[in-house]
Design a protein around this motif. Structure first.
Motif, mmCIF file in Angstrom:
data_model
loop_
_atom_site.group_PDB
_atom_site.id
_atom_site.type_symbol
_atom_site.label_atom_id
_atom_site.label_comp_id
_atom_site.label_asym_id
_atom_site.label_seq_id
_atom_site.Cartn_x
_atom_site.Cartn_y
_atom_site.Cartn_z
ATOM 1 N N GLN A 232 38.879 34.468 20.984
ATOM 2 C CA GLN A 232 40.193 34.499 20.337
ATOM 3 C C GLN A 232 41.339 34.540 21.351
ATOM 4 O O GLN A 232 42.290 35.317 21.225
ATOM 5 C CB GLN A 232 40.278 35.689 19.370
ATOM 6 N N GLY A 233 41.221 33.714 22.382
ATOM 7 C CA GLY A 233 42.295 33.580 23.354
ATOM 8 C C GLY A 233 42.378 34.676 24.386
ATOM 9 O O GLY A 233 43.325 34.701 25.187
ATOM 10 N N CYS A 234 41.418 35.590 24.402
ATOM 11 C CA CYS A 234 41.415 36.713 25.353
ATOM 12 C C CYS A 234 40.142 36.688 26.190
ATOM 13 O O CYS A 234 39.117 36.146 25.774
ATOM 14 C CB CYS A 234 41.500 38.048 24.620
ATOM 15 N N ILE A 235 40.213 37.288 27.373
ATOM 16 C CA ILE A 235 39.015 37.491 28.194
ATOM 17 C C ILE A 235 38.374 38.809 27.793
ATOM 18 O O ILE A 235 38.999 39.868 27.878
ATOM 19 C CB ILE A 235 39.373 37.496 29.693
ATOM 20 N N GLU A 236 37.128 38.745 27.348
ATOM 21 C CA GLU A 236 36.395 39.948 26.953
ATOM 22 C C GLU A 236 35.725 40.620 28.149
ATOM 23 O O GLU A 236 35.656 41.842 28.224
ATOM 24 C CB GLU A 236 35.331 39.593 25.902
ATOM 25 N N GLN A 237 35.227 39.802 29.089
ATOM 26 C CA GLN A 237 34.548 40.360 30.259
ATOM 27 C C GLN A 237 34.429 39.293 31.331
ATOM 28 O O GLN A 237 34.257 38.104 31.034
ATOM 29 C CB GLN A 237 33.151 40.887 29.889
ATOM 30 N N PRO B 85 26.873 44.358 29.034
ATOM 31 C CA PRO B 85 28.015 43.770 28.322
ATOM 32 C C PRO B 85 29.096 44.811 28.072
ATOM 33 O O PRO B 85 28.810 45.986 27.861
ATOM 34 C CB PRO B 85 27.394 43.267 27.012
ATOM 35 N N ALA B 86 30.353 44.364 28.093
ATOM 36 C CA ALA B 86 31.476 45.287 27.973
ATOM 37 C C ALA B 86 31.693 45.765 26.550
ATOM 38 O O ALA B 86 32.260 46.838 26.334
ATOM 39 C CB ALA B 86 32.759 44.618 28.482
ATOM 40 N N ASN B 87 31.263 44.978 25.568
ATOM 41 C CA ASN B 87 31.469 45.345 24.170
ATOM 42 C C ASN B 87 30.458 44.633 23.284
ATOM 43 O O ASN B 87 29.629 43.846 23.776
ATOM 44 C CB ASN B 87 32.909 45.020 23.728
ATOM 45 N N ALA B 88 30.524 44.903 21.998
ATOM 46 C CA ALA B 88 29.550 44.343 21.064
ATOM 47 C C ALA B 88 29.649 42.828 20.979
ATOM 48 O O ALA B 88 28.631 42.147 20.780
ATOM 49 C CB ALA B 88 29.729 44.973 19.684
ATOM 50 N N PHE B 89 30.847 42.270 21.113
ATOM 51 C CA PHE B 89 30.976 40.815 21.059
ATOM 52 C C PHE B 89 30.192 40.164 22.194
ATOM 53 O O PHE B 89 29.411 39.231 21.974
ATOM 54 C CB PHE B 89 32.441 40.380 21.129
ATOM 55 N N VAL B 90 30.404 40.626 23.422
ATOM 56 C CA VAL B 90 29.693 40.059 24.570
ATOM 57 C C VAL B 90 28.189 40.271 24.406
ATOM 58 O O VAL B 90 27.383 39.370 24.668
ATOM 59 C CB VAL B 90 30.186 40.673 25.886
ATOM 60 N N ALA B 91 27.806 41.449 23.955
ATOM 61 C CA ALA B 91 26.384 41.762 23.779
ATOM 62 C C ALA B 91 25.719 40.801 22.810
ATOM 63 O O ALA B 91 24.589 40.350 23.033
ATOM 64 C CB ALA B 91 26.230 43.199 23.277
ATOM 65 N N SER B 92 26.404 40.467 21.725
ATOM 66 C CA SER B 92 25.803 39.602 20.709
ATOM 67 C C SER B 92 25.936 38.130 21.045
ATOM 68 O O SER B 92 25.096 37.319 20.629
ATOM 69 C CB SER B 92 26.452 39.869 19.348
#
Length: 370
Positions: A224-229, A240-247
């Motif tokens: 969504q236009g942002c860097i998660e990790q 992974p830094a959060n659940a989104f990256v993990a999944s």
């Protein structure tokens, strides 16, 4: 005061990165495609922008190329401010998903195109094209036209054309996605070897996690236009830094739990102590994550593990391994469990088994599992 030794003084100078992005944003009317992106790419790195469709990764690559000028922020290439420079004044080569070869030009002329635009001498053009043809293994196709080449050969010609002018930065927009699986794997290996041999700084856009894990020195996971990790393939996969990256990166079991202390959670009625603080406020729901391959059938002897009972719902044959689709007996939560072929094939639907979850493989993120 004595002057510093020149060789020592040079060590104190800041090392210039190949590319530096500062607070890059992109708006299309009321829609924000990129939110304040900060990124530093070092010389010789292979970076992958990874994320689902619509996450902004291609928009960011096009902004770097100057094809989609950013709405805000600053961009430096080898210390030079290129924020407002047009594409032709930026030092990069680019390969698109469609390769974009000139259909009416031969392989030689496609590769030589950028060199001729630079008004290079004929002898230099001949030498450079010959070097690149040998590098990509297409010397025999020098006089052929794109329509006479396979998809994999066209991809290699597009790469050679992008590299012909010896750019400091190579940009790749999903260059392998149009190829079939076997050719894609083969060319992935060739691309990595080529990048290492030449030492060219490379940024590639992909939605294929296996591609990113295989090729990248570092992965930039976007959503969504942002860097998660940002991290190495190992860091992204293992921590992974959060659940989104993990999944999104690899398979991951995500279960909703409750935080009962800063180092403990409750799954149903079972308490699980963790070896690190999870940062979720006590009493709030959280997301417990564990990789399918991290679950075990026997208790490990070298660390704490938690036993849970499960029932096999489905057995999925995946070639080198078997994936069991399970339902936890007490919690009715579904999860996946990967086993080597010989072991996994011994299980049938409705089989009940005990599972052991090593403490050091458990990760907890804020928010419920989705």
């Amino acid at each position: 005061m004595n002057a510093l030794n020149p060789s020592f003084a040079s060590l104190l100078q800041p090392v210039s990165s190949c590319l530096q992005l500062e607070q890059i944003a992109k708006h299309f009317g009321d829609f924000t495609a990129l939110h304040q992106i900060d990124l530093q790419v070092e010389e010789g790195e292979f970076i992958c922008f990874l994320g689902p469709s619509g996450c902004g990764k291609t928009t960011l690559l096009r902004a770097i190329a100057g094809l989609e000028p950013q709405s805000a922020g600053r961009m430096l290439q080898q210390g030079r401010d290129i924020t407002h420079l047009p594409p032709e004044q930026r030092d990069f080569g680019i390969v698109f998903q469609s390769y974009a070869l000139f259909p009416n030009l031969s392989v030689f002329d496609n590769i030589a195109y950028g060199l001729r635009n630079q008004r290079q001498p004929k002898a230099r053009i001949q030498q450079r094209v010959q070097e690149l043809l040998e590098l990509i293994g297409l010397e025999a196709a020098v006089h052929q036209f794109p329509a006479q080449l396979s998809g994999g050969q066209q991809q290699r010609v597009a790469l050679a054309r992008a590299l012909a002018t010896e750019p400091s930065l190579l940009l790749l927009d999903e260059p392998l996605s149009a190829l079939d699986a076997c050719v894609r794997v083969h060319l992935r290996q060739q691309l990595k070897k080529l990048q290492r041999d030449l030492g060219v700084t490379t940024i590639m856009v992909t939605h294929d996690q296996e591609e990113a894990l295989t090729l990248a020195d570092r992965i930039v996971v976007m959503n969504q236009g942002c860097i998660e990790q940002i991290g190495t393939p190992q860091e992204i996969y293992q921590r992974p830094a959060n659940a989104f990256v993990a999944s999104f990166v690899g398979r991951m079991n995500l279960l909703t739990v409750e935080a009962i202390s800063d180092r403990a959670i409750r799954l149903g009625e079972q308490q699980m102590d963790l070896n690190r603080a999870h940062g979720v406020p006590v009493g709030e729901q959280a997301c417990l994550a564990i990789r399918p391959e991290a679950i075990q059938l026997q208790p490990p002897t070298d660390q704490v593990a938690y036993r849970l009972q499960a029932r096999v719902n489905e057995v999925e044959f995946l070639g080198a391994f078997v994936r069991l689709h399970l339902v936890l007996t007490q919690h009715q939560a579904e999860l996946q469990f990967d086993l080597p072929l010989g072991v996994g094939c011994t299980f049938q639907p409705q089989t009940r088994l005990d599972l052991y979850w090593p403490q050091d493989q458990l990760q907890v993120f804020a928010g419920e599992a989705r």
